[in-house]
Design a protein around this motif. Structure first.
Motif, PDB file in Angstrom:
ATOM      1  N   GLU A  18       6.408   7.392 -14.224  1.00  0.00           N
ATOM      2  CA  GLU A  18       5.685   6.441 -15.083  1.00  0.00           C
ATOM      3  C   GLU A  18       4.610   5.709 -14.312  1.00  0.00           C
ATOM      4  O   GLU A  18       3.700   5.119 -14.887  1.00  0.00           O
ATOM      5  N   LEU A  19       4.744   5.713 -12.933  1.00  0.00           N
ATOM      6  CA  LEU A  19       3.771   5.006 -12.118  1.00  0.00           C
ATOM      7  C   LEU A  19       2.673   5.938 -11.635  1.00  0.00           C
ATOM      8  O   LEU A  19       1.950   5.619 -10.678  1.00  0.00           O
ATOM      9  N   ALA A  20       2.538   7.118 -12.232  1.00  0.00           N
ATOM     10  CA  ALA A  20       1.493   8.058 -11.847  1.00  0.00           C
ATOM     11  C   ALA A  20       0.130   7.449 -12.113  1.00  0.00           C
ATOM     12  O   ALA A  20      -0.099   6.829 -13.159  1.00  0.00           O
ATOM     13  N   GLY A  21      -0.779   7.621 -11.141  1.00  0.00           N
ATOM     14  CA  GLY A  21      -2.102   7.064 -11.269  1.00  0.00           C
ATOM     15  C   GLY A  21      -2.195   5.633 -10.788  1.00  0.00           C
ATOM     16  O   GLY A  21      -3.310   5.086 -10.758  1.00  0.00           O
ATOM     17  N   LYS A  22      -1.064   5.020 -10.411  1.00  0.00           N
ATOM     18  CA  LYS A  22      -1.104   3.639  -9.919  1.00  0.00           C
ATOM     19  C   LYS A  22      -0.901   3.640  -8.398  1.00  0.00           C
ATOM     20  O   LYS A  22      -0.975   4.683  -7.763  1.00  0.00           O
ATOM     21  N   ARG A  23      -0.641   2.465  -7.851  1.00  0.00           N
ATOM     22  CA  ARG A  23      -0.458   2.343  -6.408  1.00  0.00           C
ATOM     23  C   ARG A  23       0.930   1.791  -6.090  1.00  0.00           C
ATOM     24  O   ARG A  23       1.476   1.006  -6.865  1.00  0.00           O
ATOM     25  N   ALA A  24       1.435   2.205  -4.941  1.00  0.00           N
ATOM     26  CA  ALA A  24       2.765   1.746  -4.502  1.00  0.00           C
ATOM     27  C   ALA A  24       2.687   1.352  -3.026  1.00  0.00           C
ATOM     28  O   ALA A  24       1.875   1.895  -2.276  1.00  0.00           O
ATOM     29  N   ARG A  25       3.545   0.424  -2.631  1.00  0.00           N
ATOM     30  CA  ARG A  25       3.546  -0.067  -1.244  1.00  0.00           C
ATOM     31  C   ARG A  25       4.686   0.597  -0.471  1.00  0.00           C
ATOM     32  O   ARG A  25       5.819   0.652  -0.934  1.00  0.00           O
ATOM     33  N   CYS A  26       4.394   1.062   0.757  1.00  0.00           N
ATOM     34  CA  CYS A  26       5.421   1.676   1.602  1.00  0.00           C
ATOM     35  C   CYS A  26       6.357   0.585   2.141  1.00  0.00           C
ATOM     36  O   CYS A  26       5.877  -0.396   2.738  1.00  0.00           O
ATOM     37  N   PRO A  27       7.649   0.714   1.972  1.00  0.00           N
ATOM     38  CA  PRO A  27       8.563  -0.331   2.469  1.00  0.00           C
ATOM     39  C   PRO A  27       8.691  -0.331   3.990  1.00  0.00           C
ATOM     40  O   PRO A  27       9.184  -1.296   4.558  1.00  0.00           O
ATOM     41  N   GLY A  28       8.274   0.742   4.648  1.00  0.00           N
ATOM     42  CA  GLY A  28       8.411   0.796   6.101  1.00  0.00           C
ATOM     43  C   GLY A  28       7.299   0.069   6.814  1.00  0.00           C
ATOM     44  O   GLY A  28       7.539  -0.786   7.659  1.00  0.00           O
ATOM     45  N   CYS A  29       6.028   0.373   6.484  1.00  0.00           N
ATOM     46  CA  CYS A  29       4.895  -0.228   7.193  1.00  0.00           C
ATOM     47  C   CYS A  29       4.059  -1.137   6.310  1.00  0.00           C
ATOM     48  O   CYS A  29       3.183  -1.842   6.795  1.00  0.00           O
ATOM     49  N   GLY A  30       4.289  -1.135   4.968  1.00  0.00           N
ATOM     50  CA  GLY A  30       3.559  -2.019   4.066  1.00  0.00           C
ATOM     51  C   GLY A  30       2.235  -1.463   3.583  1.00  0.00           C
ATOM     52  O   GLY A  30       1.465  -2.177   2.929  1.00  0.00           O
ATOM     53  N   THR A  31       1.933  -0.204   3.881  1.00  0.00           N
ATOM     54  CA  THR A  31       0.654   0.388   3.451  1.00  0.00           C
ATOM     55  C   THR A  31       0.686   0.666   1.945  1.00  0.00           C
ATOM     56  O   THR A  31       1.688   1.139   1.407  1.00  0.00           O
ATOM     57  N   ILE A  32      -0.414   0.360   1.264  1.00  0.00           N
ATOM     58  CA  ILE A  32      -0.531   0.623  -0.184  1.00  0.00           C
ATOM     59  C   ILE A  32      -1.066   2.039  -0.368  1.00  0.00           C
ATOM     60  O   ILE A  32      -2.130   2.397   0.151  1.00  0.00           O
ATOM     61  N   LEU A  33      -0.307   2.864  -1.096  1.00  0.00           N
ATOM     62  CA  LEU A  33      -0.664   4.269  -1.308  1.00  0.00           C
ATOM     63  C   LEU A  33      -0.948   4.514  -2.780  1.00  0.00           C
ATOM     64  O   LEU A  33      -0.236   3.989  -3.657  1.00  0.00           O
ATOM     65  N   PRO A  34      -1.954   5.336  -3.082  1.00  0.00           N
ATOM     66  CA  PRO A  34      -2.190   5.721  -4.491  1.00  0.00           C
ATOM     67  C   PRO A  34      -1.159   6.764  -4.924  1.00  0.00           C
ATOM     68  O   PRO A  34      -0.798   7.649  -4.167  1.00  0.00           O
ATOM     69  N   VAL A  35      -0.667   6.614  -6.141  1.00  0.00           N
ATOM     70  CA  VAL A  35       0.312   7.557  -6.674  1.00  0.00           C
ATOM     71  C   VAL A  35      -0.451   8.635  -7.455  1.00  0.00           C
ATOM     72  O   VAL A  35      -1.103   8.328  -8.469  1.00  0.00           O
ATOM     73  N   PRO A  36      -0.426   9.890  -7.013  1.00  0.00           N
ATOM     74  CA  PRO A  36      -1.167  10.938  -7.736  1.00  0.00           C
ATOM     75  C   PRO A  36      -0.462  11.302  -9.039  1.00  0.00           C
ATOM     76  O   PRO A  36       0.733  11.070  -9.211  1.00  0.00           O
ATOM     77  N   SER A  37      -1.214  11.884  -9.932  1.00  0.00           N
ATOM     78  CA  SER A  37      -0.651  12.349 -11.209  1.00  0.00           C
ATOM     79  C   SER A  37      -0.781  13.862 -11.279  1.00  0.00           C
ATOM     80  O   SER A  37      -1.696  14.461 -10.698  1.00  0.00           O
ATOM     81  N   GLY A  38       0.107  14.505 -11.989  1.00  0.00           N
ATOM     82  CA  GLY A  38       0.097  15.966 -12.084  1.00  0.00           C
ATOM     83  C   GLY A  38      -1.077  16.494 -12.879  1.00  0.00           C
ATOM     84  O   GLY A  38      -1.621  17.555 -12.620  1.00  0.00           O
ATOM     85  N   ILE A  39      -1.558  15.716 -13.871  1.00  0.00           N
ATOM     86  CA  ILE A  39      -2.685  16.132 -14.715  1.00  0.00           C
ATOM     87  C   ILE A  39      -3.686  15.010 -14.735  1.00  0.00           C
ATOM     88  O   ILE A  39      -3.387  13.873 -14.380  1.00  0.00           O
ATOM     89  N   THR A  40      -4.885  15.340 -15.087  1.00  0.00           N
ATOM     90  CA  THR A  40      -5.933  14.320 -15.175  1.00  0.00           C
ATOM     91  C   THR A  40      -5.665  13.467 -16.392  1.00  0.00           C
ATOM     92  O   THR A  40      -5.531  13.971 -17.502  1.00  0.00           O
ATOM     93  N   ARG A  41      -5.550  12.153 -16.117  1.00  0.00           N
ATOM     94  CA  ARG A  41      -5.212  11.244 -17.200  1.00  0.00           C
ATOM     95  C   ARG A  41      -6.465  10.986 -18.024  1.00  0.00           C
ATOM     96  O   ARG A  41      -7.568  10.824 -17.506  1.00  0.00           O
TER      97      ARG A  41
END
Length: 404
Positions: A18-41
């Motif tokens: 459900e979070l595809a296309g959004k961003r998530a934070r890595c709990p280990g180092c705190g880096t914000i990563l973009p969440v890819p989606s399988g299809i073009t939204r």
């Protein structure tokens, strides 16, 4: 189907689709990563364009001013940011559930061990004493303390009351008469005039094969009141009050005291040898020449105890009239008399490291500080002929001995 991400720090993240296309934070180092989606939204399409509104849903749209439209737009943006933050929190929670760090595993193990320990039988309360929950571990500790206290109390009350050492004794006063004269007579005069004892010098050396016993015991104020009486301050202990007896005849002591444990030597002042004495021992008077008698020659004298004087250690006294005379005992005792050329008015006495210097008296007075400390008495006995069934009696009371 969860979406898998890999951070630059090497940690793998799993994010809900459900979070595809959004961003998530890595709990280990705190880096914000973009969440890819399988299809073009596709861009968001309003629902009313896909499905025409029905007659029931058709309502008149109220007229809204520009200011109200801007505030509504800001509210929509705030709601969107809130949704994004909630999504990041949910993603972080899921990551924590799916992948845990080694530190988390270690903390889980510690918690499990702590739970197991708390459930152990040793930590289970059995009873309550004085408001304290007593567990088996606490009861074992208390029992160990009582056992140790009982052991030390038993050792204290069952221990010997008198310590015994086997020693050799050399009587300095008796053998000083070979090259000096006058001290014994002066001692008698002084003791008669001043009613005071003149201490007698001895040298003692501990020796398992010696012929004397050094016995030390102590009496408390309570013991003195019981054995002597309430008025014990002026009491004087005499040799007859202390008896050492084995299978043979009883023996009585001299009371001895050590003047200073670090005393390396002692100087004895004596009367010079006069003309009559010089004729007896052969001292040459320089003023009279050879008429004073034969010259005083170096010689050896055998020293042995006698019934009149049992306090002398057996050995050889090597007399040197020029500077020093030396006594050498049969069991290693060495005493040196530094008297200078005879006749001399004083003698400096030294001894080997194994020996100690003591003074002896025939009577012992009660010290003034008995109420603060125990009265420690040290006695010197001739060794009884038979040491079997050896008993020490002080003022009629039998004391336990640790005879070696």
């Amino acid at each position: 189907m969860p979406i898998t991400l890999k951070c630059a720090c090497g940690k793998h993240l799993k994010v809900r689709d459900e979070l595809a296309g959004k961003r998530a934070r890595c709990p280990g180092c705190g880096t914000i990563l973009p969440v890819p989606s399988g299809i073009t939204r596709q861009p968001l399409v309003r629902q009313e364009k896909l499905f025409p509104p029905s007659e029931e849903d058709a309502v008149e749209e109220p007229v809204v001013s520009r200011g109200k439209r801007a505030s509504a737009r800001r509210e929509d943006e705030d709601d969107y940011e809130g949704v994004r933050a909630a999504g990041r929190v949910r993603a972080r929670d899921e990551l924590d559930e799916d992948e845990s760090s080694p530190l988390d595993d270690e903390s889980r193990r510690r918690r499990k061990k702590k739970k197991k320990r708390s459930k152990s039988v040793l930590f289970t309360p059995l009873l309550t004493l004085f408001g304290i929950d007593m567990t088996p571990l606490k009861l074992m500790i208390v029992g160990l303390v009582f056992v140790m206290a009982g052991f030390f109390a038993f050792m204290y009350f069952s221990g010997a009351e008198a310590k015994v050492q086997v020693v050799d004794v050399y009587d300095l006063e008796e053998d000083l008469s070979d090259f000096v004269q006058g001290r014994p007579q002066m001692d008698v005069i002084l003791s008669f005039l001043f009613k005071k004892q003149i201490p007698r010098p001895f040298v003692l050396q501990e020796n398992s094969k010696g012929t004397f016993l050094s016995v030390q015991f102590k009496l408390s104020e309570r013991d003195l009141k019981k054995l002597v009486g309430e008025r014990y301050e002026n009491y004087v202990m005499k040799p007859k009050d202390v008896v050492l007896q084995g299978d043979g005849d009883p023996v009585h002591p001299l009371f001895i005291y050590e003047p200073d444990k670090s005393t390396p030597s002692v100087t004895v002042k004596v009367k010079s040898i006069m003309d009559d004495d010089a004729e007896k021992v052969g001292v040459v008077d320089k003023d009279k020449g050879d008429d004073a008698g034969p010259p005083f020659e170096a010689r050896n004298k055998l020293v042995a105890p006698s019934p009149e004087n049992p306090w002398t250690h057996e050995g050889v006294l090597k007399i040197d009239p020029t500077s020093k005379s030396t006594f050498q005992g049969v069991r290693g005792m060495v005493v040196t008399f530094d008297h200078g050329p005879l006749p001399s008015k004083e003698v400096k006495i030294t001894w080997n490291e194994k020996c100690k210097f003591w003074y002896a008296v025939k009577e012992e007075e009660v010290p003034s500080e008995i109420f603060l400390y125990a009265w420690r008495v040290t006695c010197l006995f001739p060794k009884p002929e038979s040491t079997k069934n050896l008993k020490l009696t002080v003022l009629g009371r039998k004391l336990k001995m640790d005879y070696p």
